[in-house]
Scaffold this motif. Structure first.
Motif, PDB file in Angstrom:
ATOM      1  N   SER A  83      18.096  13.879 -22.311  1.00  0.00           N
ATOM      2  CA  SER A  83      18.198  14.492 -20.988  1.00  0.00           C
ATOM      3  C   SER A  83      18.719  15.917 -21.096  1.00  0.00           C
ATOM      4  O   SER A  83      19.430  16.256 -22.035  1.00  0.00           O
ATOM      5  CB  SER A  83      19.133  13.668 -20.104  1.00  0.00           C
ATOM      6  OG  SER A  83      19.247  14.255 -18.841  1.00  0.00           O
ATOM      7  N   ASN A  84      18.392  16.717 -20.097  1.00  0.00           N
ATOM      8  CA  ASN A  84      18.941  18.069 -20.034  1.00  0.00           C
ATOM      9  C   ASN A  84      20.025  18.166 -18.949  1.00  0.00           C
ATOM     10  O   ASN A  84      20.434  19.250 -18.571  1.00  0.00           O
ATOM     11  CB  ASN A  84      17.839  19.102 -19.788  1.00  0.00           C
ATOM     12  CG  ASN A  84      17.115  18.903 -18.475  1.00  0.00           C
ATOM     13  OD1 ASN A  84      17.238  17.869 -17.831  1.00  0.00           O
ATOM     14  ND2 ASN A  84      16.336  19.892 -18.080  1.00  0.00           N
ATOM     15  N   VAL A  85      20.452  17.026 -18.426  1.00  0.00           N
ATOM     16  CA  VAL A  85      21.547  16.949 -17.455  1.00  0.00           C
ATOM     17  C   VAL A  85      22.508  15.847 -17.888  1.00  0.00           C
ATOM     18  O   VAL A  85      22.161  14.975 -18.681  1.00  0.00           O
ATOM     19  CB  VAL A  85      21.024  16.647 -16.023  1.00  0.00           C
ATOM     20  CG1 VAL A  85      20.192  17.792 -15.507  1.00  0.00           C
ATOM     21  CG2 VAL A  85      20.252  15.350 -15.969  1.00  0.00           C
ATOM     22  N   ASP A  86      23.713  15.895 -17.353  1.00  0.00           N
ATOM     23  CA  ASP A  86      24.669  14.814 -17.618  1.00  0.00           C
ATOM     24  C   ASP A  86      24.170  13.534 -16.961  1.00  0.00           C
ATOM     25  O   ASP A  86      23.536  13.567 -15.910  1.00  0.00           O
ATOM     26  CB  ASP A  86      26.051  15.171 -17.059  1.00  0.00           C
ATOM     27  CG  ASP A  86      26.733  16.259 -17.876  1.00  0.00           C
ATOM     28  OD1 ASP A  86      26.397  16.413 -19.065  1.00  0.00           O
ATOM     29  OD2 ASP A  86      27.588  16.955 -17.304  1.00  0.00           O
ATOM     30  N   TRP A  87      24.484  12.398 -17.583  1.00  0.00           N
ATOM     31  CA  TRP A  87      24.041  11.115 -17.037  1.00  0.00           C
ATOM     32  C   TRP A  87      25.122  10.069 -17.256  1.00  0.00           C
ATOM     33  O   TRP A  87      26.005  10.237 -18.099  1.00  0.00           O
ATOM     34  CB  TRP A  87      22.707  10.678 -17.656  1.00  0.00           C
ATOM     35  CG  TRP A  87      22.729  10.628 -19.168  1.00  0.00           C
ATOM     36  CD1 TRP A  87      22.458  11.641 -20.014  1.00  0.00           C
ATOM     37  CD2 TRP A  87      23.047   9.500 -19.977  1.00  0.00           C
ATOM     38  NE1 TRP A  87      22.593  11.239 -21.323  1.00  0.00           N
ATOM     39  CE2 TRP A  87      22.949   9.913 -21.321  1.00  0.00           C
ATOM     40  CE3 TRP A  87      23.411   8.179 -19.714  1.00  0.00           C
ATOM     41  CZ2 TRP A  87      23.197   9.056 -22.395  1.00  0.00           C
ATOM     42  CZ3 TRP A  87      23.648   7.330 -20.782  1.00  0.00           C
ATOM     43  CH2 TRP A  87      23.542   7.775 -22.098  1.00  0.00           C
ATOM     44  N   ILE A  88      25.049   9.007 -16.461  1.00  0.00           N
ATOM     45  CA  ILE A  88      25.990   7.896 -16.605  1.00  0.00           C
ATOM     46  C   ILE A  88      25.205   6.589 -16.550  1.00  0.00           C
ATOM     47  O   ILE A  88      24.060   6.556 -16.092  1.00  0.00           O
ATOM     48  CB  ILE A  88      27.065   7.893 -15.488  1.00  0.00           C
ATOM     49  CG1 ILE A  88      26.403   7.765 -14.109  1.00  0.00           C
ATOM     50  CG2 ILE A  88      27.946   9.121 -15.570  1.00  0.00           C
ATOM     51  CD1 ILE A  88      27.389   7.522 -12.983  1.00  0.00           C
TER      52      ILE A  88
END
Length: 168
Positions: free
Chosen positions: A148-153
């Motif tokens: 991913s190019n964004v933070d994720w949870i």
């Protein structure tokens, strides 16, 4: 009878006599300068976030210069009356705006050219290598790779009995 110009012996006399006979009318000649003008083919340039080149034609009967106030967004090359405006790629997510002016050398005429550029479009990318996992009742470890190019949870529904370890 003698006529004007037929007697070569007294040329001056006849020239003066002919001038008086013609009775010249005084003529006044005045030359006025044309009214100064300046026009541009574009007063506004709008472009996407990518590197862009736009030509602006300056039509003028007077000498002119370019006033640049912020050269971090663009670069101008002048070839006679054509301005080659290179707008640099906008790597920011935000739109930006700037301007430059064309100014007559005497400062009496100006034309403002506004540059508008949109921000870079951000596309969220999130991919996993497994979208469905089957498990037996035994203890099982399953690795799922996330890109991913964004933070994720990871969100775990209530009542499910498993633990998630994140290995960044």
């Amino acid at each position: 009878k003698k006529t004007c110009g037929s007697d070569y012996e007294n040329v001056r006399y006849w020239i003066e006599k002919c001038k008086k006979a013609l009775n010249p009318v005084p003529v006044s000649i005045s030359v006025s300068e044309p009214k100064p003008f300046m026009s541009v083919s574009k007063s506004s340039i709008s472009c996407g976030s990518e590197d862009t080149i736009v030509n602006v034609v300056v039509n003028s009967n007077i000498a002119w210069d370019i006033d640049v106030f912020n050269d971090t967004m663009y670069h101008i090359t002048r070839q006679d009356s054509i301005l080659k405006v290179q707008v640099f790629a906008n790597m920011s997510l935000f739109d930006r705006e700037d301007f430059f002016t064309i100014r007559s050398v005497d400062g009496k005429l100006t034309k403002k050219i506004v540059l508008k550029q949109i921000g870079k479009k951000f596309i969220t990318r999130l991919s996993v290598d497994k979208s469905l996992v089957s498990c037996s009742s035994n203890d099982t470890t399953i690795r799922i790779f996330v890109s991913s190019n964004v933070d994720w949870i990871v969100e775990k529904p209530v009542g499910y009995m498993y633990s998630v370890l994140r290995d960044d």
